[in-house]
Design a protein around this motif. Structure first.
Motif, PDB file in Angstrom:
ATOM      1  N   ASP A 131      -4.606   5.627  -3.020  1.00  0.00           N
ATOM      2  CA  ASP A 131      -5.693   6.602  -2.901  1.00  0.00           C
ATOM      3  C   ASP A 131      -5.843   7.412  -4.183  1.00  0.00           C
ATOM      4  O   ASP A 131      -6.956   7.731  -4.611  1.00  0.00           O
ATOM      5  N   VAL A 132      -4.716   7.747  -4.795  1.00  0.00           N
ATOM      6  CA  VAL A 132      -4.759   8.538  -6.028  1.00  0.00           C
ATOM      7  C   VAL A 132      -5.495   7.766  -7.125  1.00  0.00           C
ATOM      8  O   VAL A 132      -6.301   8.335  -7.866  1.00  0.00           O
ATOM      9  N   TYR A 133      -5.207   6.462  -7.234  1.00  0.00           N
ATOM     10  CA  TYR A 133      -5.913   5.650  -8.240  1.00  0.00           C
ATOM     11  C   TYR A 133      -7.424   5.679  -7.982  1.00  0.00           C
ATOM     12  O   TYR A 133      -8.218   5.917  -8.893  1.00  0.00           O
ATOM     13  N   SER A 134      -7.823   5.418  -6.732  1.00  0.00           N
ATOM     14  CA  SER A 134      -9.250   5.401  -6.398  1.00  0.00           C
ATOM     15  C   SER A 134      -9.894   6.748  -6.708  1.00  0.00           C
ATOM     16  O   SER A 134     -11.031   6.811  -7.201  1.00  0.00           O
ATOM     17  N   LEU A 183       0.824  -1.205   0.000  1.00  0.00           N
ATOM     18  CA  LEU A 183       0.000   0.000   0.000  1.00  0.00           C
ATOM     19  C   LEU A 183       0.858   1.254   0.000  1.00  0.00           C
ATOM     20  O   LEU A 183       1.833   1.351   0.755  1.00  0.00           O
ATOM     21  N   THR A 184       0.510   2.228  -0.842  1.00  0.00           N
ATOM     22  CA  THR A 184       1.126   3.553  -0.823  1.00  0.00           C
ATOM     23  C   THR A 184       0.024   4.598  -0.957  1.00  0.00           C
ATOM     24  O   THR A 184      -1.134   4.271  -1.236  1.00  0.00           O
ATOM     25  N   ASP A 185       0.399   5.867  -0.786  1.00  0.00           N
ATOM     26  CA  ASP A 185      -0.605   6.916  -0.958  1.00  0.00           C
ATOM     27  C   ASP A 185      -1.104   6.989  -2.405  1.00  0.00           C
ATOM     28  O   ASP A 185      -2.177   7.524  -2.675  1.00  0.00           O
ATOM     29  N   LYS A 186      -0.334   6.407  -3.339  1.00  0.00           N
ATOM     30  CA  LYS A 186      -0.772   6.402  -4.738  1.00  0.00           C
ATOM     31  C   LYS A 186      -1.960   5.465  -4.954  1.00  0.00           C
ATOM     32  O   LYS A 186      -2.613   5.522  -5.997  1.00  0.00           O
ATOM     33  N   VAL A 235       4.177   4.705  -9.203  1.00  0.00           N
ATOM     34  CA  VAL A 235       5.260   5.671  -9.386  1.00  0.00           C
ATOM     35  C   VAL A 235       4.952   6.654 -10.506  1.00  0.00           C
ATOM     36  O   VAL A 235       5.496   7.764 -10.540  1.00  0.00           O
ATOM     37  N   ASP A 236       4.073   6.250 -11.438  1.00  0.00           N
ATOM     38  CA  ASP A 236       3.725   7.122 -12.566  1.00  0.00           C
ATOM     39  C   ASP A 236       2.518   8.012 -12.264  1.00  0.00           C
ATOM     40  O   ASP A 236       2.143   8.840 -13.102  1.00  0.00           O
ATOM     41  N   ARG A 237       1.906   7.840 -11.109  1.00  0.00           N
ATOM     42  CA  ARG A 237       0.733   8.649 -10.767  1.00  0.00           C
ATOM     43  C   ARG A 237       1.170   9.942 -10.068  1.00  0.00           C
ATOM     44  O   ARG A 237       2.188   9.955  -9.367  1.00  0.00           O
ATOM     45  N   PRO A 238       0.384  11.004 -10.208  1.00  0.00           N
ATOM     46  CA  PRO A 238       0.727  12.255  -9.517  1.00  0.00           C
ATOM     47  C   PRO A 238       0.422  12.158  -8.028  1.00  0.00           C
ATOM     48  O   PRO A 238      -0.292  11.253  -7.578  1.00  0.00           O
ATOM     49  N   SER A 239       0.966  13.076  -7.261  1.00  0.00           N
ATOM     50  CA  SER A 239       0.589  13.185  -5.848  1.00  0.00           C
ATOM     51  C   SER A 239      -0.780  13.841  -5.764  1.00  0.00           C
ATOM     52  O   SER A 239      -1.270  14.449  -6.734  1.00  0.00           O
ATOM     53  N   GLU A 282      -6.748  10.505 -16.089  1.00  0.00           N
ATOM     54  CA  GLU A 282      -5.907   9.504 -16.763  1.00  0.00           C
ATOM     55  C   GLU A 282      -4.594   9.286 -16.018  1.00  0.00           C
ATOM     56  O   GLU A 282      -4.145   8.147 -15.833  1.00  0.00           O
ATOM     57  N   LYS A 283      -3.968  10.359 -15.556  1.00  0.00           N
ATOM     58  CA  LYS A 283      -2.712  10.231 -14.808  1.00  0.00           C
ATOM     59  C   LYS A 283      -2.936   9.499 -13.484  1.00  0.00           C
ATOM     60  O   LYS A 283      -2.094   8.735 -13.045  1.00  0.00           O
ATOM     61  N   CYS A 284      -4.080   9.751 -12.858  1.00  0.00           N
ATOM     62  CA  CYS A 284      -4.380   9.061 -11.596  1.00  0.00           C
ATOM     63  C   CYS A 284      -4.492   7.559 -11.795  1.00  0.00           C
ATOM     64  O   CYS A 284      -4.181   6.778 -10.885  1.00  0.00           O
TER      65      CYS A 284
END
Length: 828
Positions: free
Chosen positions: A670-673, A665-668, A745-749, A737-739
């Motif tokens: 959450d970014v995907y969701s 699990l990473t904060d990314k 690692v390719d997703r934004p914060s 799309e970026k999320c």
């Protein structure tokens, strides 16, 4: 003509080599679909029905369980929809036709059946000579793979429930493997010496990694193994480059075999970035979580598949935890001078004293130029001196004889003493409670220690606007019941995984939402405690405030501030709430992004929500969005870590596929969701809708296809047609799309997501001179005159740097008014 014949012969040989991966036929191949009454085909293999009268199973008490729930909506495997549940120690016994090393694979997926919540099961698993699992629990899909050396004509696998619990298993595999899979020849690097006896060791596969390649499963592997990509374990993406050249792989007599690792593993590699540059001097490093107190067999797979590679050039060093494990490794010297020859080397670690295992490859002074590569890596835990792979799993009593009896007697004595002490404590507690009730007092115990202290409270409680320390106050059950009219069903405003949510009014007139735990819910005490712990530490205008809690009368009730306009989801589809305009939807997304950004960055350690979805974004009377439901939240990794290893939790359709595959699990995640939520907001449809055509069932996949075609406007909510400015839609779609990038690692914060959403709002609100404000179809003019005009910012507004949302929120001011001072002509 001659060249054509040669080409034909070469093609035939290549096809024969590729087809050879299917040649291995195990002498023992027991595949059991536990709890099923019918055989199940998975790929080319058939899992036999585990019928109640099966001769394989010896048990005094068992239950057959089934469910229609799948681990993921697109998971077609039926192995995880049935299970065998055991209330007492139970044993599967398999006949062994050929002694030697065997794989044991145990499949687990917890679901709720009758009174059994499998995520709460705790149990041991053992064979006569080895403990495999001890007090094992799992709350997500899990496959545990072991390999043991079987020296008898049968193999017994015993499932033993922990005290007051039960055991279960969804599927079983017992399969013989080739003799050459594990051979003598491993070396120890600390101290440097041969390591004898590897063949006799029991092992658990901890990691099996395809360096520089993709996920491989039973369809790609002779022994039906799974190989995962190395991206999640890599420290520093820029340190390596990947190679793919499967055609270059050759199996030689003194090297590896197709059974040791498939061609598709040796055909990819991670190599030092900028390899060959004369001044290159760095290592490529991977990091893995492991258990303390065990030794590990590490199998390194090597194959020089470089397009322009040549012999006698590739020489490098291999390190494990900063110690030199393989020095001056020369691939050519180990592969009969054949370029592209597959080879492996086994290394045994000393006893592990740190739960982080780091593997590095780097240049050697003996090489022609700096370079290093690695094609595959297997990390296998070896049994300890007690024959256990879990540290404390019970072994067969026949192996320990009288020692087991002595310990059993000691255990019985100690257990009796503890039982007597426990009974005395219960009697004293009961007596004290009776005395309190006679005096008219109720208990004031606080189950969660906040800020390192426990608390007792008086009768007053927060009104939702008081200082954060009032969140510690505990509300008596009688007042919660009074506020909700004794939990009148007409007061129900929502139903979730934890239980029903009731609207209530406290004595001082404060409107509240009371979430009452359902005893039969899959969520329980852990989520209740997590919610209190999390919300007692946070105060932010875009996070729903916790007013209090109640734990009397075996109740678990959480009391929040009341959000008059319900969930964001209810304003999109499936309810009587009015539909939101594009500006209102953007502002709701911005508010939720601010709340999540604060969780990720505004506290001493990042907090990962783990259940971001439109149903957990609430709207107040002014339609300001607030993130809710922190029952699944988890603190993020330490500074020197890349992720948190944890069982998968979340909601179907929103779940980060990388988190699901790796259980890291990473904060990314959450970014995907949140990226799924963005498309949900734009399209106003459920994220999973099985009634639609197959290509439309999954919203994220469907919307991404249209986004990549540049035709996102074709699928937006019909109520928004003609009302979204093209540039605003473009920026919004790019952000979503970026999320949803495949790798975290390719997703934004969340900070970058917030910045882009604010920019999308600015693009929507910008007015071209001479253009009517309500004409949203015209293109946007040049915004550059507004840049750097900071002097006009409202003095009441706290402006944060780009990409960072200041904790002192700016929601009370017009977003467009503030952002117009910061905007540039292009967003991030």
């Amino acid at each position: 003509m001659g060249s054509s014949v040669l080409i034909w012969i070469f093609s035939a040989l290549t096809l024969a080599l590729l087809c050879s991966s299917q040649d291995f036929v195990p002498a023992d191949n027991h595949l059991i679909n536990c709890g099923s009454d019918s055989d199940t085909k998975v790929g080319s293999r058939v899992f036999s029905a585990d019928k109640s009268d099966s001769k394989l199973l010896s048990t005094p008490n068992h239950v057959t369980a089934s469910t229609s729930t799948k681990p993921t909506p697109d998971d077609s495997s039926p192995l995880y929809q049935t299970a065998r549940i055991f209330d007492k120690p139970s044993t599967y016994t398999f006949s062994i036709n050929r002694q030697g090393r065997h794989f044991i694979r145990l499949h687990f997926y917890p679901f709720v059946f009758s009174t059994y919540n499998m995520s709460q099961a705790s149990f041991d698993v053992s064979t006569p000579n080895h403990g495999l699992l001890s007090k094992f629990t799992v709350d997500g899909i899990k496959v545990k793979e072991f390999s043991i050396n079987v020296t008898s004509s049968s193999l017994a696998i015993t499932f033993a429930p922990s005290a007051n619990s039960f055991a279960y298993v969804n599927a079983l595999e017992v399969m013989s493997v080739p003799d050459n899979l594990i051979e003598e020849g491993a070396i120890s690097y600390n101290p440097k010496a041969d390591f004898p006896g590897v063949v006799e060791q029991a092992m658990e596969t901890t990691y099996r990694v395809n360096m520089g390649g993709q996920l491989l499963n039973y369809a790609n592997d002779t022994l039906w193994r799974t190989w995962v990509p190395d991206d999640e374990f890599l420290l520093g993406e820029s340190s390596r480059q990947t190679i793919n050249n499967v055609r270059a792989v050759t199996y030689v007599s003194d090297g590896s075999t197709e059974e040791v690792a498939p061609r598709s593993v040796y055909g990819t590699a991670s190599e030092m970035a900028s390899a060959g540059t004369s001044n290159t001097n760095f290592n490529v490093t991977w990091q893995f979580n492991v258990d303390l107190g065990f030794q590990y067999l590490m199998r390194f797979h090597f194959c020089d598949i470089r397009q322009n590679g040549s012999l006698n050039q590739l020489v490098f060093d291999v390190y494990v935890n900063s110690l030199l494990a393989i020095k001056d490794f020369d691939i050519s010297s180990t592969s009969s001078n054949v370029l592209g020859a597959a080879y492996y080397r086994d290394v045994v670690t000393p006893l592990i004293s740190d739960n982080m295992l780091r593997v590095s490859i780097g240049p050697s002074n003996q090489g022609s130029y700096p370079d290093a590569l690695l094609n595959g890596l297997e990390i296998m835990k070896m049994n300890n001196s007690m024959g256990s792979l879990s540290g404390s799993a019970a072994l067969s009593p026949t192996k320990h004889g009288s020692k087991s009896k002595v310990w059993a007697i000691i255990g019985a004595i100690v257990g009796s003493v503890i039982a007597v002490f426990f009974v005395v404590c219960l009697l004293l507690t009961f007596r004290r409670r009776r005395q309190q009730e006679a005096m008219g007092h109720s208990k004031t115990w606080m189950p969660i220690s906040i800020s390192g202290h426990s608390h007792t409270t008086g009768s007053k409680f927060s009104n939702g606007t008081a200082a954060s320390n009032n969140l510690q106050y505990r509300i008596p059950f009688v007042q919660v019941a009074d506020a909700t009219n004794n939990f009148d069903e007409s007061r129900v405003i929502g139903i979730g995984g934890f239980g029903k949510v009731y609207k209530g009014v406290l004595n001082d007139g404060t409107e509240v939402a009371c979430k009452r735990g359902n005893p039969r819910s899959q969520q329980g005490l852990a989520e209740f405690q997590t919610e209190i712990e999390m919300l007692s530490q946070f105060r932010h205008r875009h996070l729903v405030s916790l007013i209090g809690y109640c734990d009397e009368k075996n109740e678990m009730i959480l009391i929040y501030e009341y959000m008059q306009n319900g969930t964001l989801k209810s304003h999109l589809y499936g309810s009587e709430y009015p539909s939101l305009g594009w500006k209102e939807r953007l502002e709701a997304c911005i508010g939720a992004a601010r709340g999540l950004h604060y969780l990720h960055t505004g506290y001493a350690k990042a907090v990962i929500h783990r259940d971001v979805k439109s149903a957990n974004i609430l709207l107040d009377e002014n339609l300001m969005a607030k993130v809710a439901d922190f029952g699944l939240s988890k603190t993020g990794p330490e500074i020197d870590q890349t992720h948190v290893s944890t069982a998968v939790k979340g909601s179907f359709g929103y779940l980060d596929p990388e988190y699901f595959r790796r259980q890291q699990l990473t904060d990314k995640s959450d970014v995907y969701s949140f990226g799924v939520v963005l498309f949900e907001v734009l399209c106003a449809r459920p994220v999973i809708d099985p009634t639609l055509p197959r290509e439309m069932v999954n919203l994220a996949e469907w919307a991404m296809k249209w986004q990549k075609k540049g035709q996102l406007e074709q699928i937006i909510d019909s109520s928004l047609a003609g009302k979204i400015r093209p540039d605003s839609l473009r920026k919004f779609g790019e952000t979503a799309e970026k999320c949803l990038a495949e790798y975290g690692v390719d997703r934004p914060s969340m900070g970058d997501v917030l910045w882009n959403l604010e920019y999308a709002l600015q693009l929507q609100e910008a007015v071209v001179p001479g253009e009517p404000e309500d004409n949203s179809t015209n293109m946007i003019g040049d915004l550059s005159p507004q840049v750097n005009n900071f002097n006009q910012v409202d003095s009441s507004v706290s402006v944060a740097p780009f990409g960072v949302s200041h904790i002192d929120d700016i929601s009370n001011s017009s977003m467009s008014k503030v952002f117009s001072q910061l905007v540039k002509s292009e967003g991030r």
